[in-house]
Motif scaffolding. Structure first.
Motif, mmCIF file in Angstrom:
data_model
loop_
_atom_site.group_PDB
_atom_site.id
_atom_site.type_symbol
_atom_site.label_atom_id
_atom_site.label_comp_id
_atom_site.label_asym_id
_atom_site.label_seq_id
_atom_site.Cartn_x
_atom_site.Cartn_y
_atom_site.Cartn_z
ATOM 1 N N THR A 10 -5.678 71.283 40.707
ATOM 2 C CA THR A 10 -6.015 70.271 39.706
ATOM 3 C C THR A 10 -7.080 70.796 38.752
ATOM 4 N N LEU A 14 -6.690 71.227 34.746
ATOM 5 C CA LEU A 14 -7.684 70.576 33.876
ATOM 6 C C LEU A 14 -8.367 71.594 32.975
ATOM 7 N N GLY A 43 -10.223 57.559 31.781
ATOM 8 C CA GLY A 43 -9.790 58.935 31.600
ATOM 9 C C GLY A 43 -9.988 59.423 30.177
ATOM 10 N N TRP A 63 -5.197 62.236 30.851
ATOM 11 C CA TRP A 63 -5.656 62.334 32.233
ATOM 12 C C TRP A 63 -6.322 61.004 32.553
ATOM 13 N N ARG A 72 -1.940 63.060 35.501
ATOM 14 C CA ARG A 72 -1.790 63.831 34.258
ATOM 15 C C ARG A 72 -0.477 63.380 33.639
#
Length: 141
Positions: A10, A14, A43, A63, A72
């Motif tokens: 993750t 990101l 987000g 996100w 996502r």
């Protein structure tokens, strides 16, 4: 070990999204102008460059935290389209907090005067259900 690997994956995705952030405002599904980076209550949404040779060359990605999950969600088009299908990036969360680094320091809000402006960094704090926070600080584009 599986949870740690999932968080590493993750963080990698990101970091790639934020590192490829594009200074390109877009249009929301209702036609309203959107800045290149928008911080929301749960987000953020950003435009980003895709890998060389990929079409389209720029995409919009959201996100966010919903129902105990970090999601996502790429948009089906950069302008005037709703988000597409979400991918669960982390599960088992009690909450999440999103902040951005501005010239004044870390902030829970983002209101640039230039719609193409990007934050210097993004901080995401994921609160696991066991109460343990996981803090990720990632550089912006």
């Amino acid at each position: 070990l599986g949870a740690v690997t999932a968080l590493d994956d993750t963080r990698t995705i990101l970091a790639a999204d934020l590192g490829q952030a594009a200074r390109r405002p877009s249009l929301a599904a209702d036609g309203r102008p959107m800045p290149a980076f928008t911080l929301t209550a749960d987000g953020f949404v950003l435009t980003r460059h895709r890998a060389e040779g990929s079409l389209p060359a720029i995409e919009k990605v959201a996100w966010g935290h919903a129902d105990g999950r970090l999601l996502r969600q790429p948009f089906t088009a950069i302008d005037g389209a709703p988000p597409g299908e979400a991918t669960v990036m982390a599960d088992g969360l009690a909450g999440a907090r999103f902040r951005v680094m501005t010239e004044q320091g870390w902030s829970d809000s983002w209101a640039p005067t230039d719609p193409a402006e990007l934050p210097r960094a993004v901080e995401i704090t994921l609160l696991r259900r066991d109460g343990v926070p996981v803090v990720m600080k990632l550089l912006g584009g």
